[in-house]
Design an enzyme around this catalytic site. Structure first.
Site, PDB file in Angstrom:
ATOM      1  N   SER A  68       5.644  -1.552  -1.170  1.00 12.86           N
ATOM      2  CA  SER A  68       5.201  -0.899  -2.409  1.00 12.86           C
ATOM      3  C   SER A  68       6.329  -0.091  -3.045  1.00 12.86           C
ATOM      4  O   SER A  68       7.152   0.493  -2.332  1.00 12.86           O
ATOM      5  CB  SER A  68       4.033   0.041  -2.078  1.00 12.86           C
ATOM      6  OG  SER A  68       3.774   0.893  -3.179  1.00 12.86           O
TER       7      SER A  68
ATOM      8  N   ARG B 264     -10.074   9.309  -9.112  1.00 17.33           N
ATOM      9  CA  ARG B 264     -10.558   9.396  -7.727  1.00 17.33           C
ATOM     10  C   ARG B 264     -10.865  10.859  -7.446  1.00 17.33           C
ATOM     11  O   ARG B 264      -9.993  11.625  -7.038  1.00 17.33           O
ATOM     12  CB  ARG B 264      -9.501   8.853  -6.765  1.00 17.33           C
ATOM     13  CG  ARG B 264      -9.163   7.395  -7.034  1.00 17.33           C
ATOM     14  CD  ARG B 264      -8.094   6.883  -6.091  1.00 17.33           C
ATOM     15  NE  ARG B 264      -7.641   5.557  -6.479  1.00 17.33           N
ATOM     16  CZ  ARG B 264      -6.389   5.113  -6.336  1.00 17.33           C
ATOM     17  NH1 ARG B 264      -5.470   5.887  -5.791  1.00 17.33           N
ATOM     18  NH2 ARG B 264      -6.056   3.903  -6.723  1.00 17.33           N
TER      19      ARG B 264
ATOM     20  N   THR C 158       0.857  -1.194   0.000  1.00 21.04           N
ATOM     21  CA  THR C 158       0.000   0.000   0.000  1.00 21.04           C
ATOM     22  C   THR C 158       0.887   1.236   0.000  1.00 21.04           C
ATOM     23  O   THR C 158       1.719   1.413   0.889  1.00 21.04           O
ATOM     24  CB  THR C 158      -0.954   0.030   1.218  1.00 21.04           C
ATOM     25  OG1 THR C 158      -0.204  -0.154   2.406  1.00 21.04           O
ATOM     26  CG2 THR C 158      -2.040  -1.012   1.122  1.00 21.04           C
TER      27      THR C 158
ATOM     28  N   ARG D 207     -12.524  -8.024   5.345  1.00 26.65           N
ATOM     29  CA  ARG D 207     -12.771  -7.284   6.586  1.00 26.65           C
ATOM     30  C   ARG D 207     -13.045  -8.235   7.752  1.00 26.65           C
ATOM     31  O   ARG D 207     -13.180  -7.804   8.883  1.00 26.65           O
ATOM     32  CB  ARG D 207     -13.994  -6.353   6.430  1.00 26.65           C
ATOM     33  CG  ARG D 207     -13.847  -5.329   5.307  1.00 26.65           C
ATOM     34  CD  ARG D 207     -12.767  -4.286   5.591  1.00 26.65           C
ATOM     35  NE  ARG D 207     -12.656  -3.344   4.503  1.00 26.65           N
ATOM     36  CZ  ARG D 207     -11.864  -3.501   3.441  1.00 26.65           C
ATOM     37  NH1 ARG D 207     -11.076  -4.575   3.342  1.00 26.65           N
ATOM     38  NH2 ARG D 207     -11.821  -2.611   2.479  1.00 26.65           N
TER      39      ARG D 207
ATOM     40  N   ASP E 274      -7.229 -10.943  -3.309  1.00 22.95           N
ATOM     41  CA  ASP E 274      -7.470  -9.880  -2.329  1.00 22.95           C
ATOM     42  C   ASP E 274      -8.610  -9.005  -2.806  1.00 22.95           C
ATOM     43  O   ASP E 274      -9.195  -9.248  -3.858  1.00 22.95           O
ATOM     44  CB  ASP E 274      -6.198  -9.058  -2.031  1.00 22.95           C
ATOM     45  CG  ASP E 274      -5.827  -8.026  -3.095  1.00 22.95           C
ATOM     46  OD1 ASP E 274      -6.655  -7.701  -3.974  1.00 22.95           O
ATOM     47  OD2 ASP E 274      -4.683  -7.532  -3.035  1.00 22.95           O
TER      48      ASP E 274
ATOM     49  N   HIS F 189      -7.762  -4.552  -6.991  1.00 23.95           N
ATOM     50  CA  HIS F 189      -7.034  -3.441  -6.373  1.00 23.95           C
ATOM     51  C   HIS F 189      -7.880  -2.779  -5.273  1.00 23.95           C
ATOM     52  O   HIS F 189      -7.871  -1.561  -5.109  1.00 23.95           O
ATOM     53  CB  HIS F 189      -6.655  -2.426  -7.453  1.00 23.95           C
ATOM     54  CG  HIS F 189      -5.370  -1.675  -7.185  1.00 23.95           C
ATOM     55  ND1 HIS F 189      -4.191  -1.949  -7.813  1.00 23.95           N
ATOM     56  CD2 HIS F 189      -5.088  -0.647  -6.346  1.00 23.95           C
ATOM     57  CE1 HIS F 189      -3.243  -1.120  -7.387  1.00 23.95           C
ATOM     58  NE2 HIS F 189      -3.766  -0.322  -6.485  1.00 23.95           N
TER      59      HIS F 189
ATOM     60  N   ARG G  41     -10.185   0.253  -6.154  1.00 23.29           N
ATOM     61  CA  ARG G  41      -9.639   1.619  -6.206  1.00 23.29           C
ATOM     62  C   ARG G  41      -9.359   2.103  -7.623  1.00 23.29           C
ATOM     63  O   ARG G  41      -9.006   3.253  -7.808  1.00 23.29           O
ATOM     64  CB  ARG G  41      -8.322   1.674  -5.415  1.00 23.29           C
ATOM     65  CG  ARG G  41      -8.495   1.470  -3.947  1.00 23.29           C
ATOM     66  CD  ARG G  41      -7.174   1.196  -3.261  1.00 23.29           C
ATOM     67  NE  ARG G  41      -6.208   2.268  -3.384  1.00 23.29           N
ATOM     68  CZ  ARG G  41      -6.225   3.383  -2.672  1.00 23.29           C
ATOM     69  NH1 ARG G  41      -7.168   3.579  -1.788  1.00 23.29           N
ATOM     70  NH2 ARG G  41      -5.288   4.298  -2.838  1.00 23.29           N
TER      71      ARG G  41
ATOM     72  N   GLN H  59       6.825  -4.962  -4.391  1.00 26.65           N
ATOM     73  CA  GLN H  59       5.829  -4.692  -5.445  1.00 26.65           C
ATOM     74  C   GLN H  59       6.390  -3.680  -6.426  1.00 26.65           C
ATOM     75  O   GLN H  59       6.931  -2.650  -6.034  1.00 26.65           O
ATOM     76  CB  GLN H  59       4.537  -4.157  -4.812  1.00 26.65           C
ATOM     77  CG  GLN H  59       3.466  -3.771  -5.813  1.00 26.65           C
ATOM     78  CD  GLN H  59       3.539  -2.306  -6.229  1.00 26.65           C
ATOM     79  OE1 GLN H  59       3.993  -1.476  -5.457  1.00 26.65           O
ATOM     80  NE2 GLN H  59       3.116  -1.996  -7.446  1.00 26.65           N
TER      81      GLN H  59
HETATM   82  C1  LIG Z   1      -4.059   3.189   0.365  1.00 24.78           C
HETATM   83  C2  LIG Z   1      -3.781   2.079  -0.586  1.00 24.78           C
HETATM   84  C3  LIG Z   1      -2.641   2.125  -1.369  1.00 24.78           C
HETATM   85  C4  LIG Z   1      -2.365   1.076  -2.260  1.00 24.78           C
HETATM   86  N1  LIG Z   1      -1.202   1.104  -2.964  1.00 24.78           N
HETATM   87  C5  LIG Z   1      -0.869   0.058  -3.752  1.00 24.78           C
HETATM   88  C6  LIG Z   1       0.400   0.006  -4.390  1.00 24.78           C
HETATM   89  O1  LIG Z   1       1.224   0.894  -4.238  1.00 24.78           O
HETATM   90  N2  LIG Z   1       0.652  -1.058  -5.189  1.00 24.78           N
HETATM   91  C7  LIG Z   1      -0.246  -2.083  -5.368  1.00 24.78           C
HETATM   92  O2  LIG Z   1       0.026  -3.037  -6.088  1.00 24.78           O
HETATM   93  N3  LIG Z   1      -1.438  -2.060  -4.746  1.00 24.78           N
HETATM   94  C8  LIG Z   1      -1.768  -1.035  -3.946  1.00 24.78           C
HETATM   95  N4  LIG Z   1      -2.967  -1.035  -3.272  1.00 24.78           N
HETATM   96  C9  LIG Z   1      -3.870  -2.183  -3.423  1.00 24.78           C
HETATM   97  C10 LIG Z   1      -3.569  -3.255  -2.378  1.00 24.78           C
HETATM   98  O3  LIG Z   1      -2.322  -3.863  -2.613  1.00 24.78           O
HETATM   99  C11 LIG Z   1      -4.631  -4.360  -2.374  1.00 24.78           C
HETATM  100  O4  LIG Z   1      -4.763  -4.913  -3.665  1.00 24.78           O
HETATM  101  C12 LIG Z   1      -5.995  -3.860  -1.896  1.00 24.78           C
HETATM  102  O5  LIG Z   1      -5.847  -2.899  -0.880  1.00 24.78           O
HETATM  103  C13 LIG Z   1      -6.806  -5.037  -1.390  1.00 24.78           C
HETATM  104  O6  LIG Z   1      -8.085  -4.633  -0.996  1.00 24.78           O
HETATM  105  P1  LIG Z   1      -8.462  -4.322   0.542  1.00 24.78           P
HETATM  106  O7  LIG Z   1      -7.876  -2.988   0.846  1.00 24.78           O
HETATM  107  O8  LIG Z   1      -9.944  -4.283   0.513  1.00 24.78           O
HETATM  108  O9  LIG Z   1      -7.880  -5.425   1.387  1.00 24.78           O
HETATM  109  C14 LIG Z   1      -3.264  -0.007  -2.388  1.00 24.78           C
HETATM  110  C15 LIG Z   1      -4.402  -0.048  -1.592  1.00 24.78           C
HETATM  111  C16 LIG Z   1      -4.670   0.979  -0.692  1.00 24.78           C
HETATM  112  C17 LIG Z   1      -5.895   0.878   0.171  1.00 24.78           C
END
Ligand SMILES: Cc1cc2nc3c(=O)[nH]c(=O)nc-3n(C[C@H](O)[C@H](O)[C@H](O)COP(=O)(O)O)c2cc1C
Length: 390
Positions: free
Chosen positions: A113, A171, A85, A320, A316, A285, A288, A134
């Site tokens: 990340s 977003r 993240t 929750r 993923d 993701h 997002r 990542q």
């Molecule tokens: C704040 C935030 C930043 C994220 N940044 C990245 C990232 O830099 N690289 C990436 O592959 N996924 C990123 N993700 C996605 C997460 O790796 C993951 O796929 C996702 O959060 C899973 O869903 P969940 O938050 O409901 O568990 C990010 C997610 C969040 C919430």
């Protein structure tokens, strides 16, 4: 470190989310919490997970339930990985180190990340966690390869290429609340920070007093100056021409395990396999990026079946509860990544807060397994959809 017992009143992930919301400036909280566009997909992820019923076997001895898993050849006590993240280091001082320590304590890997605030070298030196790295591919591929050398030298043996962010996501709340990296000064941001003094002192002032304005640690050093950022902006912006050719290149250059994250199609899973990829993450993701994306639950069963045992499949997006982990496993995932849940935890209380969330999820998973009569992860079964109507 604040001990996990200090969080005794945090009984579930939603409690941690509320605690994080109180603590963080609104712009930052929205960045970690929300989805994209109309936020249809974030609700849909929840609904789709809720729609999966698991099938209990009765009169099974569940005095000893094992949540042990083997991910990419390594045994671990839980089938979990902390997801990469971006900017975790903004929700808590050295937030990535805090998350990695919580992962180490739980015996699970932490995925760093590309866009983390703390460098992989520091995370490795200060956490003792098994680190995955990542990768977002920059336009300048040579700089990207240099970054991979750093990740390998720091001890990461698993590389996770994120394939689902081909363009910048839409977003709108981020545009409205002004949150972004590089951080920009504005009256709105100043007011937001002033309203959250605990965060302002514990994270922002501490960063300013030690390492300066937080920024991406893996970006070239020139990126830290405004002029450098402008000069480099093209080279280190995320490439829009990432293809299977890059996977081929990574497969040649990376000596460790290679994972592709963000796969939602059977054909893509099979192509990944034919490129020598060791695992995929079926993920949208965390809702997002693409608001009309399918939920991982919709495609995971076909993908797991098509791939058979020839490549590991993780999932993923939306976990929750421990039951959500069980649901992904029942649909064919071998391991599950956790994104926001542990981010809420670390925002609430650093390593102890993230540890509390992992303890809660692990306890919920065990309870679910006990109720299902599942002595081990492989015993978890879903109610087949046809049976629901038959
Ligand atoms: C704040 C935030 C930043 C994220 N940044 C990245 C990232 O830099 N690289 C990436 O592959 N996924 C990123 N993700 C996605 C997460 O790796 C993951 O796929 C996702 O959060 C899973 O869903 P969940 O938050 O409901 O568990 C990010 C997610 C969040 C919430």
């Amino acid at each position: 470190m604040i001990a996990p017992s200090a969080f005794a009143r945090i009984l579930n992930v939603e409690d941690a989310r509320h605690a994080a919301r109180r603590r963080l400036p609104r712009g930052l909280f929205e960045y970690i919490d929300r989805g994209c566009e109309d936020e249809v997909s974030i609700l849909a992820n929840r609904r789709r997970l809720d729609a999966i019923a698991l099938s209990p076997a009765v009169l099974v001895d569940v005095a000893r339930v094992s949540t042990e898993a083997e991910l990419l050849g390594k045994p671990q006590p839980l089938p979990l990985v902390i997801a990469p993240t971006a900017v975790a280091g903004l929700v808590w001082h050295d937030g990535e180190i805090a998350l990695a320590r919580a992962a180490a304590r739980a015996g699970i890997p932490f995925c760093v990340s590309t866009q983390s605030i703390t460098s992989i070298e520091r995370i490795a030196a200060e956490s003792g966690a098994e680190l995955w790295f990542q990768l977002y591919i920059w336009k300048d591929r040579q700089r990207m390869l240099n970054l991979l050398d750093r990740a390998w030298a720091a001890g990461a043996e698993t590389l996770v290429l994120t394939a689902d962010t081909a363009v910048g996501p839409n977003r709108e709340y981020n545009l409205r609340n002004g949150f972004g990296i590089p951080l920009k000064a504005s009256w709105r941001a100043a007011l937001d920070v002033a309203r959250h003094p605990r965060w302002a002192v514990a994270v922002m002032l501490r960063a300013l007093a030690t390492s300066g304005v937080p920024t991406y640690a893996h970006y070239p050093a020139e990126f830290r100056t405004r002029l450098g950022r402008e000069a480099l902006s093209d080279e280190v912006s995320l490439a829009k021409d990432v293809t299977w050719e890059d996977v081929r290149l990574l497969r040649q250059r990376w000596r460790g395990k290679l994972v592709v994250k963000g796969v939602l199609r059977v054909e893509d899973a099979l192509t990944a396999r034919s490129h020598g990829v060791d695992a995929i993450v079926v993920s949208n993701h965390g809702a997002r990026n693409l608001d009309c994306a399918p939920g991982p639950t919709e495609v995971l069963p076909q993908i797991a079946e098509a791939v058979g045992g020839r490549m590991e499949v993780f999932a993923d997006s939306g976990v929750r509860r421990g039951a959500d982990i069980a649901r992904f496993l029942a649909l064919g995932a071998r391991g599950v990544m956790i994104g926001r849940a542990t981010l809420y935890g670390v925002a609430m209380g650093g390593t102890g807060g993230a540890g509390r969330v992992l303890d809660v999820l692990s306890a919920e998973l065990r309870t679910t397994m006990g109720m299902l009569g599942a002595q081990k992860l492989a015993d978890i079964r879903r109610v087949e959809p046809s049976h629901l109507h038959g």
